[in-house]
Design an enzyme around this catalytic site. Structure first.
Site, PDB file in Angstrom:
ATOM      1  N   HIS A   1       0.838  -1.198   0.000  1.00  4.80           N
ATOM      2  CA  HIS A   1       0.000   0.000   0.000  1.00  4.80           C
ATOM      3  C   HIS A   1       0.878   1.254   0.000  1.00  4.80           C
ATOM      4  CE1 HIS A   1      -3.771   2.229   1.232  1.00  4.80           C
ATOM      5  NE2 HIS A   1      -2.831   3.097   1.610  1.00  4.80           N
ATOM      6  N   GLU A   2       1.816   1.320   0.933  1.00  3.83           N
ATOM      7  CA  GLU A   2       2.691   2.493   1.031  1.00  3.83           C
ATOM      8  C   GLU A   2       3.629   2.585  -0.164  1.00  3.83           C
ATOM      9  OE1 GLU A   2       2.214   4.811   3.036  1.00  3.83           O
ATOM     10  OE2 GLU A   2       0.829   3.848   4.419  1.00  3.83           O
TER      11      GLU A   2
ATOM     12  N   ASP B   1      -7.357   8.027   2.780  1.00  3.59           N
ATOM     13  CA  ASP B   1      -7.079   8.421   1.395  1.00  3.59           C
ATOM     14  C   ASP B   1      -8.368   8.761   0.664  1.00  3.59           C
ATOM     15  OD1 ASP B   1      -4.390   7.847   1.849  1.00  3.59           O
ATOM     16  OD2 ASP B   1      -4.616   5.759   1.206  1.00  3.59           O
TER      17      ASP B   1
ATOM     18  N   HIS C   1       1.772   4.275  -2.986  1.00  2.00           N
ATOM     19  CA  HIS C   1       1.791   5.738  -2.846  1.00  2.00           C
ATOM     20  C   HIS C   1       3.136   6.302  -3.299  1.00  2.00           C
ATOM     21  CE1 HIS C   1      -2.044   6.264  -0.929  1.00  2.00           C
ATOM     22  NE2 HIS C   1      -1.732   5.560   0.151  1.00  2.00           N
TER      23      HIS C   1
END
Length: 291
Positions: A70-71, A146, A74
């Site tokens: 997930h990170e 988000d 980004h």
């Protein structure tokens, strides 16, 4: 130039916020028994002020893997979208605020944004969820913050900035003191049009984000593995792993990168000198006196 670099790390901070960062930096320096406060101390203090205290939550390996991808999503989206803010640091260490991961970017203070610039920010915010879908075939609740930000940004382009052709050059800013049931300054048909346009914009942005993550799948996987290994990675780690950003940075970013390179070279030079001194001392020992 500590003041200039600290200003780049803290856009929008009030004087009291900057004072908190300075106090925290002094505490960080005292914990490592330093003789002075360095830029690394200020970066760690900024991380703690913005991201919050680290938590002792225990996550399973599967959860860590999801958070890491997930990170990484980004980070990679921000790296390859021209108008997104470049990454400074990303971690998968949980925070006391409830966040399971945290990314810090190096934004520039701008007062005017185009629709393309706003949409790059929207895509970067959606990239975490897109990475979950691409790598795991499902999405989790980790993207709730988000999605809130995406909703706010997209509705702002429609209701406040007049950037939607269907609604037109009209502005309907939300009143924070508005009571439920109060008469709105637009019809139900206009409200329905706003909702449809917002949904279409987000759907289109998400589709493009999934395409970007799919295209850069190797880069996302590389950063995710690095996060699982080190838990926290910096701008320098990202450059070493996937290369430089393909876009020219703004002045604050360029200044930050040049200082980081200088600091890194200085540390490596000091480490080499220390190693040479140790080698020389070892060679100078008298064999009969060595213990």
């Amino acid at each position: 130039d500590v003041a200039g670099r600290l200003a780049g790390l803290t856009p929008g901070f009030a004087g009291a916020d900057i004072a908190n960062v300075c106090n925290e930096a002094a505490i960080v320096a005292a914990r490592r028994k330093g003789e002075s406060v360095t830029m690394d101390d200020f970066e760690k203090a900024t991380d703690r002020i913005i991201g919050g205290l680290e938590s002792n939550k225990i996550m399973s390996h599967d959860e860590k893997s999801i958070v890491a991808h997930h990170e990484a999503g980004h980070a990679v989206a921000g790296w390859f979208l021209e108008h997104a803010d470049p990454l400074l640091k990303v971690t998968i260490i949980p925070r006391a605020s409830g966040a399971l991961g945290y990314a810090q970017y190096l934004p520039k203070e701008v007062f005017l944004r185009t629709q393309d610039q706003i949409m790059d920010i929207v895509k970067m915010a959606l990239a975490g969820r897109a990475a979950e879908e691409v790598f795991f075939g499902r999405v989790t609740t980790g993207a709730s913050d988000d999605l809130k930000r995406v909703t706010q940004l997209v509705y702002s382009t429609i209701q406040v900035y007049g950037m939607n052709s269907r609604v037109g050059q009209l502005a309907f800013p939300r009143d924070p003191n508005e009571m439920p049931g109060e008469q709105k300054p637009y019809s139900d048909a206009t409200a329905e049009a706003m909702d449809e346009e917002a949904r279409n914009i987000v759907d289109e942005a998400y589709t493009k984000t999934v395409e970007l993550i799919t295209e850069k799948k190797d880069e996302v996987e590389t950063l995710a593995k690095l996060l699982l290994e080190k838990e926290t990675i910096t701008h320098d780690d990202v450059i070493d792993a996937i290369g430089n950003r393909p876009f020219k940075g703004h002045s604050v970013y360029d200044d930050f990168v040049s200082h980081r390179k200088a600091d890194r070279a200085k540390k490596e030079e000091q480490q080499d000198e220390t190693q040479e001194e140790k080698t020389e001392e070892k060679n100078e020992l008298t064999p009969g006196l060595a213990i």
